[in-house]
Design a protein around this motif. Structure first.
Motif, mmCIF file in Angstrom:
data_model
loop_
_atom_site.group_PDB
_atom_site.id
_atom_site.type_symbol
_atom_site.label_atom_id
_atom_site.label_comp_id
_atom_site.label_asym_id
_atom_site.label_seq_id
_atom_site.Cartn_x
_atom_site.Cartn_y
_atom_site.Cartn_z
ATOM 1 N N VAL A 1 8.400 -1.787 -2.605
ATOM 2 C CA VAL A 1 9.303 -1.674 -3.936
ATOM 3 C C VAL A 1 11.296 -2.124 -3.326
ATOM 4 O O VAL A 1 11.656 -2.865 -3.745
ATOM 5 C CB VAL A 1 9.556 -0.985 -4.502
ATOM 6 C CG1 VAL A 1 10.919 -0.304 -6.538
ATOM 7 C CG2 VAL A 1 8.558 -0.673 -5.754
ATOM 8 N N ARG A 2 11.399 -0.378 -2.602
ATOM 9 C CA ARG A 2 12.638 -0.982 -1.517
ATOM 10 C C ARG A 2 12.869 -2.320 -1.046
ATOM 11 O O ARG A 2 14.407 -3.001 -0.990
ATOM 12 C CB ARG A 2 12.847 0.734 -0.893
ATOM 13 C CG ARG A 2 13.380 1.548 -1.286
ATOM 14 C CD ARG A 2 13.385 2.420 -0.337
ATOM 15 N NE ARG A 2 14.407 2.137 0.262
ATOM 16 C CZ ARG A 2 13.976 2.044 2.280
ATOM 17 N NH1 ARG A 2 13.751 3.572 2.592
ATOM 18 N NH2 ARG A 2 14.814 2.467 2.908
ATOM 19 N N LEU A 3 11.636 -2.287 -0.334
ATOM 20 C CA LEU A 3 11.777 -4.104 0.962
ATOM 21 C C LEU A 3 11.805 -5.493 -0.646
ATOM 22 O O LEU A 3 12.834 -6.080 -0.099
ATOM 23 C CB LEU A 3 10.690 -4.122 1.072
ATOM 24 C CG LEU A 3 10.295 -5.274 2.057
ATOM 25 C CD1 LEU A 3 11.532 -5.591 3.275
ATOM 26 C CD2 LEU A 3 9.068 -5.418 2.742
ATOM 27 N N GLY A 4 11.060 -5.389 -1.531
ATOM 28 C CA GLY A 4 11.871 -6.279 -2.783
ATOM 29 C C GLY A 4 12.964 -6.162 -3.397
ATOM 30 O O GLY A 4 13.003 -7.636 -3.427
ATOM 31 N N GLU A 5 13.471 -5.322 -3.336
ATOM 32 C CA GLU A 5 14.793 -4.851 -3.804
ATOM 33 C C GLU A 5 15.785 -5.703 -3.245
ATOM 34 O O GLU A 5 16.938 -6.398 -3.823
ATOM 35 C CB GLU A 5 14.888 -3.894 -4.425
ATOM 36 C CG GLU A 5 16.746 -3.468 -5.221
ATOM 37 C CD GLU A 5 17.039 -2.603 -5.468
ATOM 38 O OE1 GLU A 5 15.975 -1.324 -6.037
ATOM 39 O OE2 GLU A 5 17.917 -1.808 -6.071
ATOM 40 N N ALA B 1 6.920 -5.488 -10.070
ATOM 41 C CA ALA B 1 7.003 -5.845 -11.371
ATOM 42 C C ALA B 1 6.202 -5.156 -12.782
ATOM 43 O O ALA B 1 7.030 -4.890 -13.429
ATOM 44 C CB ALA B 1 5.871 -7.518 -11.387
ATOM 45 N N ASP B 2 5.458 -3.774 -11.787
ATOM 46 C CA ASP B 2 5.186 -2.612 -12.454
ATOM 47 C C ASP B 2 6.134 -1.776 -12.536
ATOM 48 O O ASP B 2 6.091 -0.656 -13.377
ATOM 49 C CB ASP B 2 4.047 -2.022 -12.086
ATOM 50 C CG ASP B 2 1.841 -3.117 -12.088
ATOM 51 O OD1 ASP B 2 2.745 -3.863 -12.906
ATOM 52 O OD2 ASP B 2 1.581 -3.279 -11.394
ATOM 53 N N ALA B 3 6.695 -1.832 -11.661
ATOM 54 C CA ALA B 3 7.930 -0.890 -12.090
ATOM 55 C C ALA B 3 8.932 -0.548 -12.498
ATOM 56 O O ALA B 3 9.373 -1.747 -13.427
ATOM 57 C CB ALA B 3 8.796 -0.551 -10.400
ATOM 58 N N GLU C 1 1.019 -1.056 0.486
ATOM 59 C CA GLU C 1 0.297 -0.218 0.197
ATOM 60 C C GLU C 1 0.379 1.055 -0.174
ATOM 61 O O GLU C 1 0.376 2.353 -0.583
ATOM 62 C CB GLU C 1 -0.781 0.021 1.528
ATOM 63 C CG GLU C 1 -1.742 -1.417 1.131
ATOM 64 C CD GLU C 1 -2.671 -1.213 2.828
ATOM 65 O OE1 GLU C 1 -2.886 -0.146 2.960
ATOM 66 O OE2 GLU C 1 -3.226 -2.026 2.772
ATOM 67 N N THR C 2 1.716 1.280 0.917
ATOM 68 C CA THR C 2 2.569 2.555 0.499
ATOM 69 C C THR C 2 3.916 2.550 0.046
ATOM 70 O O THR C 2 4.232 3.759 -0.088
ATOM 71 C CB THR C 2 3.176 2.847 2.385
ATOM 72 O OG1 THR C 2 4.253 1.152 2.276
ATOM 73 C CG2 THR C 2 2.405 2.551 3.290
#
Ligand code: C2E
Ligand code: MG
Ligand code: MG
Length: 716
Positions: free
Chosen positions: A519-523, A556-558, A514-515
């Motif tokens: 993206v950062r965590l996934g990386e 995946a969208d990024a 949500e927040t």
């Protein structure tokens, strides 16, 4: 003078001794306003005089009386002094002044007569002096009275002048309330002739807006308990219109203090009052809609919550128009304002009968204050009225608009009795109503709110946790169902929370999505998983262990995802074919071209792509063919549907048939199938029979720290 010649008969030195004794005595017996020598000299004169008459033929009484008077004139008036003087006239005086000679005939009688005359003279002089003094007092008293009366006459004249000439209204009334007189301004102020007001009673000037206690105060004033009273009072004019005044009443008393009459000084403050009222109205109302503003709302709410004992029950409907910003932006602020005015009027009208306060809190937010209701059901009823009132089509200009609103409902029973707590709860509840689809109401639920708060505390902590390195990866084995070999591990993230301990991803991945923090965590997960996998690959190259990393839809969208993956591989040195990315159905099933291109570019890097939790989304099977994926992960519910231990239940057969169909389909598309959440040997047995390729689940090992996987590889 006679005394001088008589002195020959008396013994001069004896007389001097007597005078000295006398002077000593009077000085001892009281205050003497003369010096000792003066006293002695004075008394010697009197002694010689008395001695003279003692020896002469003339009557002794008049001289003695004069001596008595002379004593008073010399202020020798102490009773002790006269007593001494009278007594010693018999006791000592003859002996001293005779100086041993024989006294004249009838000495005793003469002395007695002198004693009486001395006392009488003394007494008379004393009485005369008292009279004179009283007279002087009386005279000055009369003079004083004349002065006072003159002053009174002057002040009355001045009062008359003020009374007649004042620009301010003055009225005089008796203590029974009868108006004795009023001046012209007073009469003008109330629109009467002076004559019409004389003889009427002040009680006829009653006004229903008179402040509480005002007439009681007047009663006490005329009873003499106070001397003045000052109030703001409204009067009716003769024509029925109203005038606001500043009224000061003073009590005039008789000399003995009894109340006599009252004087009222009345100033017309209507303009000032109306200005004040206007300013107050402006300060407390919204200029656009004319509704009470948030200040007045909070004032009223505070009063309701704090006044009644026990505190009154208060409900609040907090209403916000849905999508007002779009209307405002689309149609212009002018039409937006007109819409707000219409909505405001409808809201005010729909509760006008109950008299509830409707206020505009700002923007497109309104509140209805439901006081005195029996409970939350009453507040819900009001919310429904309000929603109905809002939803009727609105005509603004030549536009017909359909508007809806959401309402947060709170009740002081649920949300506490502080205004700020109540409104905070209303705000939260409004948000729920919006989140649940708008155009509806929601009721405050303290438990849900507590959960929300805990949730937002977690959300707030996420970025810091990432910076502090509080996230850890566990790895769960994915094994071959054919030979049980360890083929891959799935990287599953956990949060080592400093207070809450190890938190599973179900509690924070959603929040991170949500927040956008995902993206950062996934990386971070991706890079850490690649590094760990590279170490395993270096140490156990034969194992060719694949690491499977979950990719959230937002990741995946990024746009940068392909570069990120390429970089993670490059910097770790992990061969691309040892990395698998798990995507959810929703992330890949969009018809948009962009995600599809991204998938192809990821596949082109050489990494494997898997569809996670397959079967829980809305997969378009035809579309699946166009995707560059290598594996389907069967979602846990399908695996649960296979209960190998109870094969004869119809439901189980159905579950098995579905898995059978899915596996066949996957194989037809040349995809591997991984079964998730395999917990029992019987399930593994059935899945193997259905030709499922790989599996993960508690049966093959839970998610564990990296070292556990290393140990496992070493053991092979
Ligand atoms: P998932 O990707 O489907 O992960 C499998 C989940 O099944 C894991 O839950 C795992 O612990 C659990 N599981 C393992 N064995 C069994 C079993 O025998 N029975 C059952 N019922 N469950 C089993 P976990 O670790 O709580 O992860 C939950 C979900 O969180 C994951 O589901 C995944 O969607 C998400 N997740 C975890 N880590 C990440 C991550 O790094 N990135 C992203 N985007 N999502 C992640
Ligand atoms: Mg997964
Ligand atoms: Mg899964």
């Amino acid at each position: 003078m006679a005394g001088t010649s008589g002195g020959n008969a008396a013994d001069r030195s004896g007389a001097e001794r007597y005078a000295a004794e006398w002077a000593q005595a009077v000085r001892r017996l009281g205050f003497v306003p003369l010096s000792a020598a003066e006293t002695e000299r004075l008394l010697l004169v009197h002694t010689l005089r008395l001695a003279h008459v003692l020896f002469s033929a003339e009557p002794a009484a008049p001289a003695a009386e004069e001596v008595g008077r002379a004593l008073v004139e010399a202020h020798l008036t102490e009773p002790g002094m006269i007593e001494w003087s009278v007594r010693s006239l018999a006791d000592r005086f003859p002996a001293q002044v005779l100086g041993g000679r024989a006294g004249p005939p009838g000495l005793g009688d003469r002395i007695a007569a002198m004693q009486g005359a001395l006392a009488a003279g003394f007494a008379r002089a004393l009485r005369d002096r008292t009279f004179t003094q009283q007279e002087r007092i009386a005279r000055s008293a009369w003079q004083a009275r004349d002065t006072v009366e003159q002053a009174l006459r002057d002040s009355e004249a001045r009062f008359r002048a003020v009374f007649r000439g004042a620009a301010i209204g003055i009225g005089i009334a008796g203590v029974d309330g009868t108006i004795i007189d009023v001046n012209q301004p007073f009469a003008d102020m109330l629109g009467y002739q002076i004559e019409e007001l004389r003889r009427t009673n002040v009680a006829s000037l009653f006004h229903p807006d008179d402040a509480a206690g005002m007439w009681e105060l007047y009663e006490e004033l005329v009873e003499g308990k106070h001397d003045t009273a000052r109030v703001e009072k409204r009067y009716y004019r003769k024509d029925g219109s109203a005038v606001w005044t500043d009224l000061a009443v003073s009590l005039i008393r008789y000399d003995d203090g009894r109340p006599r009459f009252t004087v009222a000084v009345v100033e017309d403050i209507t303009e000032r009052y109306e200005l004040q009222q206007r300013l107050r109205f402006q300060a407390l109302h919204d200029p656009l809609t004319g509704l009470p503003n948030r200040t007045l709302f909070f004032e009223t709410l505070d009063r309701l919550l704090n006044s009644a004992a026990p505190p009154g029950r208060v409900g609040v409907c907090f209403l916000d128009l849905d999508g007002f910003k779009a209307i405002n932006d689309g149609l212009g602020h002018d039409l937006g304002d007109r819409l707000l005015v219409t909505i405001a009027r409808r809201l005010a009208d729909c509760v006008a009968e109950q008299g509830y306060l409707v206020a505009r809190m700002g923007g497109d937010e309104f509140v209805i204050l439901v006081d005195g209701g029996a409970g939350v059901d009453d507040v819900i009823a009001v919310a429904e009225l309000a929603l109905a009132a809002v939803s009727a089509p609105v005509r603004v200009g030549d536009q017909q608009l359909a508007v809806s609103a959401s309402v947060g409902i709170v009740d002081s029973d649920l949300a506490g009795t502080s205004a700020s707590a109540l409104m905070k709860a209303a705000d939260t509840t409004l948000y729920w109503a919006k989140a649940e689809g708008r155009g509806r109401w929601a009721v405050y639920d303290p438990e849900r709110s507590a959960r929300d708060i805990a949730r937002s505390a977690l959300v707030a902590g996420l970025p810091v946790a990432l910076d502090r390195g509080e996230f850890v990866l566990h790895y769960q084995p994915i094994v071959s169902l054919l030979d049980g070999r360890l083929l891959a591990v799935e990287a599953l993230v956990r949060w080592q929370h400093p207070e809450l301990g190890l938190i599973g991803p179900d509690r924070f991945i959603g929040l991170a999505e949500e927040t956008g923090l995902i993206v950062r965590l996934g990386e971070w997960v991706l890079r850490r998983a690649c590094r760990d996998a590279r170490r395993w690959h270096t140490e156990f190259p034969e194992a060719r262990l694949v690491v499977s990393v979950n990719l959230a839809a937002r990741q995946a969208d990024a746009p940068a995802i392909v570069d990120t993956v390429a970089d993670a591989l490059a910097s770790s040195g992990l061969p691309a074919e040892l990395l698998q990315l798990e995507l959810t159905e929703s992330a890949v099933m969009g018809s948009a071209e962009e995600p599809l291109r991204t998938l192809h570019r990821l596949a082109a890097l050489g990494v494997r792509l898997a569809i996670d939790d397959f079967g829980t989304g809305y997969s378009n099977l035809a579309y699946l063919r166009r995707l560059p994926i290598t594996c389907l992960k069967l979602a846990a519910p399908f695996v649960e549907g296979i209960r190998g231990d109870e094969p004869d239940l119809a439901a189980d057969h159905r579950g098995e048939r579905i898995v059978d169909a899915l596996v066949r389909l996957a194989h037809a598309l040349e995809l591997w199938v991984t079964a998730e959440a395999v917990e029992t040997e019987a399930q593994a047995e059935r899945l193997r029979a259905l030709r499922c390729d790989t599996a993960q689940g508690r049966l093959f090992g839970p998610p564990e720290p990296e070292q556990a996987i290393t140990a496992r590889l070493r053991a092979v």
